[in-house]
Design a protein around this motif. Sequence first.
Motif, PDB file in Angstrom:
ATOM      1  N   ALA A  94       0.827  -1.197   0.000  1.00 48.37           N
ATOM      2  CA  ALA A  94       0.000   0.000   0.000  1.00 48.37           C
ATOM      3  C   ALA A  94       0.871   1.261   0.000  1.00 48.37           C
ATOM      4  O   ALA A  94       0.540   2.256  -0.630  1.00 48.37           O
ATOM      5  CB  ALA A  94      -0.907   0.010   1.222  1.00 48.37           C
ATOM      6  N   LEU A  95       2.016   1.186   0.705  1.00 49.84           N
ATOM      7  CA  LEU A  95       2.877   2.370   0.782  1.00 49.84           C
ATOM      8  C   LEU A  95       3.740   2.524  -0.451  1.00 49.84           C
ATOM      9  O   LEU A  95       3.811   3.585  -1.057  1.00 49.84           O
ATOM     10  CB  LEU A  95       3.779   2.246   2.019  1.00 49.84           C
ATOM     11  CG  LEU A  95       4.769   3.387   2.195  1.00 49.84           C
ATOM     12  CD1 LEU A  95       4.033   4.606   2.666  1.00 49.84           C
ATOM     13  CD2 LEU A  95       5.845   3.010   3.190  1.00 49.84           C
ATOM     14  N   LEU A  96       4.431   1.439  -0.810  1.00 50.59           N
ATOM     15  CA  LEU A  96       5.454   1.553  -1.842  1.00 50.59           C
ATOM     16  C   LEU A  96       4.977   1.091  -3.202  1.00 50.59           C
ATOM     17  O   LEU A  96       5.731   1.151  -4.163  1.00 50.59           O
ATOM     18  CB  LEU A  96       6.681   0.710  -1.454  1.00 50.59           C
ATOM     19  CG  LEU A  96       7.366   1.161  -0.178  1.00 50.59           C
ATOM     20  CD1 LEU A  96       8.338   0.116   0.278  1.00 50.59           C
ATOM     21  CD2 LEU A  96       8.090   2.464  -0.411  1.00 50.59           C
TER      22      LEU A  96
ATOM     23  N   PRO B  64      -9.401   6.037  -1.831  1.00 47.75           N
ATOM     24  CA  PRO B  64      -8.670   7.216  -2.302  1.00 47.75           C
ATOM     25  C   PRO B  64      -8.663   8.314  -1.242  1.00 47.75           C
ATOM     26  O   PRO B  64      -9.401   8.232  -0.254  1.00 47.75           O
ATOM     27  CB  PRO B  64      -9.462   7.660  -3.537  1.00 47.75           C
ATOM     28  CG  PRO B  64     -10.830   7.171  -3.270  1.00 47.75           C
ATOM     29  CD  PRO B  64     -10.703   5.907  -2.467  1.00 47.75           C
ATOM     30  N   ASN B  65      -7.808   9.332  -1.457  1.00 45.24           N
ATOM     31  CA  ASN B  65      -7.727  10.409  -0.466  1.00 45.24           C
ATOM     32  C   ASN B  65      -9.006  11.223  -0.463  1.00 45.24           C
ATOM     33  O   ASN B  65      -9.408  11.761  -1.480  1.00 45.24           O
ATOM     34  CB  ASN B  65      -6.548  11.329  -0.810  1.00 45.24           C
ATOM     35  CG  ASN B  65      -5.238  10.624  -0.609  1.00 45.24           C
ATOM     36  OD1 ASN B  65      -5.201   9.528  -0.057  1.00 45.24           O
ATOM     37  ND2 ASN B  65      -4.164  11.230  -1.071  1.00 45.24           N
ATOM     38  N   HIS B 108      -4.511  12.940   9.944  1.00 43.87           N
ATOM     39  CA  HIS B 108      -3.093  13.164  10.266  1.00 43.87           C
ATOM     40  C   HIS B 108      -2.301  13.208   8.962  1.00 43.87           C
ATOM     41  O   HIS B 108      -2.632  12.525   7.998  1.00 43.87           O
ATOM     42  CB  HIS B 108      -2.613  12.003  11.146  1.00 43.87           C
ATOM     43  CG  HIS B 108      -1.313  12.258  11.833  1.00 43.87           C
ATOM     44  ND1 HIS B 108      -0.105  12.102  11.206  1.00 43.87           N
ATOM     45  CD2 HIS B 108      -1.032  12.638  13.088  1.00 43.87           C
ATOM     46  CE1 HIS B 108       0.868  12.371  12.049  1.00 43.87           C
ATOM     47  NE2 HIS B 108       0.335  12.709  13.209  1.00 43.87           N
ATOM     48  N   VAL B 109      -1.218  13.981   8.954  1.00 47.90           N
ATOM     49  CA  VAL B 109      -0.400  14.071   7.756  1.00 47.90           C
ATOM     50  C   VAL B 109       0.249  12.709   7.502  1.00 47.90           C
ATOM     51  O   VAL B 109       0.524  11.949   8.434  1.00 47.90           O
ATOM     52  CB  VAL B 109       0.653  15.195   7.947  1.00 47.90           C
ATOM     53  CG1 VAL B 109       1.638  14.833   9.031  1.00 47.90           C
ATOM     54  CG2 VAL B 109       1.362  15.486   6.653  1.00 47.90           C
ATOM     55  N   ALA B 110       0.507  12.400   6.242  1.00 44.55           N
ATOM     56  CA  ALA B 110       1.068  11.086   5.907  1.00 44.55           C
ATOM     57  C   ALA B 110       2.453  10.943   6.525  1.00 44.55           C
ATOM     58  O   ALA B 110       3.304  11.815   6.388  1.00 44.55           O
ATOM     59  CB  ALA B 110       1.159  10.940   4.397  1.00 44.55           C
ATOM     60  N   THR B 111       2.689   9.850   7.215  1.00 49.18           N
ATOM     61  CA  THR B 111       3.930   9.673   7.973  1.00 49.18           C
ATOM     62  C   THR B 111       4.427   8.251   7.864  1.00 49.18           C
ATOM     63  O   THR B 111       3.629   7.309   7.784  1.00 49.18           O
ATOM     64  CB  THR B 111       3.674   9.941   9.474  1.00 49.18           C
ATOM     65  OG1 THR B 111       2.950  11.136   9.604  1.00 49.18           O
ATOM     66  CG2 THR B 111       4.965  10.049  10.243  1.00 49.18           C
ATOM     67  N   ILE B 112       5.764   8.101   7.879  1.00 52.24           N
ATOM     68  CA  ILE B 112       6.377   6.786   8.059  1.00 52.24           C
ATOM     69  C   ILE B 112       7.135   6.888   9.371  1.00 52.24           C
ATOM     70  O   ILE B 112       8.037   7.715   9.507  1.00 52.24           O
ATOM     71  CB  ILE B 112       7.376   6.468   6.935  1.00 52.24           C
ATOM     72  CG1 ILE B 112       6.678   6.507   5.591  1.00 52.24           C
ATOM     73  CG2 ILE B 112       8.019   5.129   7.172  1.00 52.24           C
ATOM     74  CD1 ILE B 112       7.630   6.289   4.438  1.00 52.24           C
ATOM     75  N   ALA B 113       6.787   6.080  10.350  1.00 58.59           N
ATOM     76  CA  ALA B 113       7.425   6.187  11.659  1.00 58.59           C
ATOM     77  C   ALA B 113       8.058   4.858  12.032  1.00 58.59           C
ATOM     78  O   ALA B 113       7.432   3.805  11.932  1.00 58.59           O
ATOM     79  CB  ALA B 113       6.398   6.588  12.709  1.00 58.59           C
ATOM     80  N   HIS B 141      -1.386   6.930   6.218  1.00 59.82           N
ATOM     81  CA  HIS B 141      -1.598   7.388   4.851  1.00 59.82           C
ATOM     82  C   HIS B 141      -2.518   8.593   4.828  1.00 59.82           C
ATOM     83  O   HIS B 141      -3.219   8.866   5.805  1.00 59.82           O
ATOM     84  CB  HIS B 141      -2.229   6.260   4.024  1.00 59.82           C
ATOM     85  CG  HIS B 141      -1.397   5.033   4.005  1.00 59.82           C
ATOM     86  ND1 HIS B 141      -0.300   4.877   3.203  1.00 59.82           N
ATOM     87  CD2 HIS B 141      -1.491   3.894   4.727  1.00 59.82           C
ATOM     88  CE1 HIS B 141       0.241   3.696   3.420  1.00 59.82           C
ATOM     89  NE2 HIS B 141      -0.457   3.080   4.339  1.00 59.82           N
ATOM     90  N   ALA B 142      -2.518   9.269   3.703  1.00 64.86           N
ATOM     91  CA  ALA B 142      -3.312  10.501   3.603  1.00 64.86           C
ATOM     92  C   ALA B 142      -4.802  10.227   3.622  1.00 64.86           C
ATOM     93  O   ALA B 142      -5.590  11.139   3.833  1.00 64.86           O
ATOM     94  CB  ALA B 142      -2.932  11.252   2.332  1.00 64.86           C
ATOM     95  N   ASN B 143      -5.205   8.949   3.433  1.00 64.97           N
ATOM     96  CA  ASN B 143      -6.642   8.672   3.443  1.00 64.97           C
ATOM     97  C   ASN B 143      -7.097   8.183   4.813  1.00 64.97           C
ATOM     98  O   ASN B 143      -8.072   7.446   4.928  1.00 64.97           O
ATOM     99  CB  ASN B 143      -6.981   7.643   2.362  1.00 64.97           C
ATOM    100  CG  ASN B 143      -6.062   6.445   2.432  1.00 64.97           C
ATOM    101  OD1 ASN B 143      -5.313   6.309   3.392  1.00 64.97           O
ATOM    102  ND2 ASN B 143      -6.108   5.593   1.438  1.00 64.97           N
ATOM    103  N   SER B 144      -6.353   8.590   5.871  1.00 68.43           N
ATOM    104  CA  SER B 144      -6.707   8.217   7.250  1.00 68.43           C
ATOM    105  C   SER B 144      -6.754   6.724   7.460  1.00 68.43           C
ATOM    106  O   SER B 144      -7.653   6.196   8.110  1.00 68.43           O
ATOM    107  CB  SER B 144      -8.051   8.836   7.664  1.00 68.43           C
ATOM    108  OG  SER B 144      -7.887  10.203   7.844  1.00 68.43           O
ATOM    109  N   VAL B 145      -5.778   6.026   6.874  1.00 71.25           N
ATOM    110  CA  VAL B 145      -5.606   4.604   7.177  1.00 71.25           C
ATOM    111  C   VAL B 145      -4.236   4.484   7.829  1.00 71.25           C
ATOM    112  O   VAL B 145      -3.253   5.003   7.311  1.00 71.25           O
ATOM    113  CB  VAL B 145      -5.638   3.742   5.905  1.00 71.25           C
ATOM    114  CG1 VAL B 145      -5.359   2.306   6.233  1.00 71.25           C
ATOM    115  CG2 VAL B 145      -6.982   3.866   5.224  1.00 71.25           C
ATOM    116  N   ALA B 146      -4.190   3.840   9.000  1.00 69.24           N
ATOM    117  CA  ALA B 146      -2.912   3.656   9.682  1.00 69.24           C
ATOM    118  C   ALA B 146      -2.559   2.180   9.667  1.00 69.24           C
ATOM    119  O   ALA B 146      -3.369   1.341  10.061  1.00 69.24           O
ATOM    120  CB  ALA B 146      -3.017   4.159  11.117  1.00 69.24           C
TER     121      ALA B 146
END
Lengths: 325, 203
Positions: A94-96, B64-65, B108-113, B141-146
């Motif tokens: 999903a990410l890459l 989708p976003n 939340h803003v799209a993030t990789i943590a 992700h930008a579509n509010s999926v974590a």
Amino acid sequence: MAMAALRREGRRMAAPLITPHPINPLRSSLASSDREHTLLGVRSISTQVVRNRMKSVRNIQKITKAMKMVAASKLRAIQTKAENSRGLWQPFTALLGDTPSVDVKKNVIVTISSDKGLCGGINSTSVKISRGLHKLNAGPEKECKYVILGEKAKAQLVRDSKKDIELAFTELQKNPLNYTQVAVLADDILKNVEYDALRIVFNKFQSVVAFVPTTSTVLSPEVVEREAEAGGKLGELDSYEIEGGETKSEVLQNLTEFQFSCVMFNAMLENACSEQGARMSAMDSSSRNAGDMLDRLTLTYNRTRQASITTELIEIISGASALEG
Amino acid sequence: MLRQGPRFLLSRASAASMGWRRQFATDLPAETAGDSKFVEAWKKVIPNIDPPKTPSAYMAPRPPNPSTIPSKLTVNLVLPYSSILSGKEVDMVIVPATTGHMGVLPGHVATIAELKPGILSVHEGNDVSKYFLSGGFAFVHANSVADIIAIEATPVDQIDPNLVQKGLAEFQQKLNSASTDVEKAEAQIGVDVHSALNAALTG
């Protein structure tokens, strides 16, 4: 002398009996040998040959039936694990995104296969797909190496691509598969192989009779950054904030390694399930074939037995009538 | 004779199973646009064999976003052994990132943590469920999926405090007596995880 003739006859008859063609050569060879035996004065010995063959086919049937049961129980054990691990690679895709058509200089094809045989055609399929990927990614400046997991793929790929094999691992299923073992294996591969893209080839387990050859692509952090700048599927990667680690490249490096181990874990479980499922179907059709063969041999046996009884009766009666008349 | 028997039976068997592997067209998921480039390139070079499938064929496409911020966050918590939460709609999650605990709300803003060993708390209405994670990654992700991927996640009430104390003491002792870099690193990891467990139980 008669025994020598019998042994010669037995060896001559072995080949025609085990061909996959129907029964006619069988009947004719047996009938001819029967006649020859009676000429030499020995009776009803060819039934012995058929009986031996029936015994061996019956043993084969029992063995293959047992192997099917064993494969079925192993499949049940590993299928739940494989289905639970299916959620593991989805966040990464999903990410890459999924980029099998990425164009890179150093490709590494990781082929997953089984150590044991008698599992149908899945290993040959994996090897064919690996060879196909190799051909697809061959080019003037590009190189393509193999990392092989499992004895069967190694045996097939060593024949024509020996110089391209970078690493080979065998005996992976001695202990039940767990994530720690796969993580160590993935670490080993990543340390020893230079790669821009890793393509993992395995058989995905769809159902007990359906196995789909699949390939997953894991890109190295440099290629990920390059593709992100180029746009397309990874173009949105720049919009993600990076939390943790000192630099973005460090986090991407960790991400790649984590992705590789997760995808490998799922791939190995799916391949193990496919192996057991394929073995189940192969052994099932083997026992069914053995059953068919046994039926045909039984008919032949009865026919031979009746023929020898008739011959004895004829001799007795002709002897008696010669005495009378 | 016995040697040839299995080989004959097996050639019949593999021929039969090859035929069985043909699937119905409706069963397989449809190809996505990116794969079609791969499929075409494959067909040009290797026309006789079907191209292999790729992971995106097996995944349901992500939403989708959205243009407005949605009201709920969709959380997937996956481990190698099971998916603990998949597609669960919650209000907030707090993830233990290496830079500190991070709260994630819808929009939340799209993030990789990158995650360190610590507590993940999932807030839904008035319920809070806490899991101790062993470390991993979290993607928002930008579509509010974590997506939270960890190696181990146990609910906090299943952790035994005595074993935590014992483990902490043992790894601290190993750290003091470690000689090589590898041993030091392993002992340090043990100390980190156990002190995080300790903090999880007390805090």
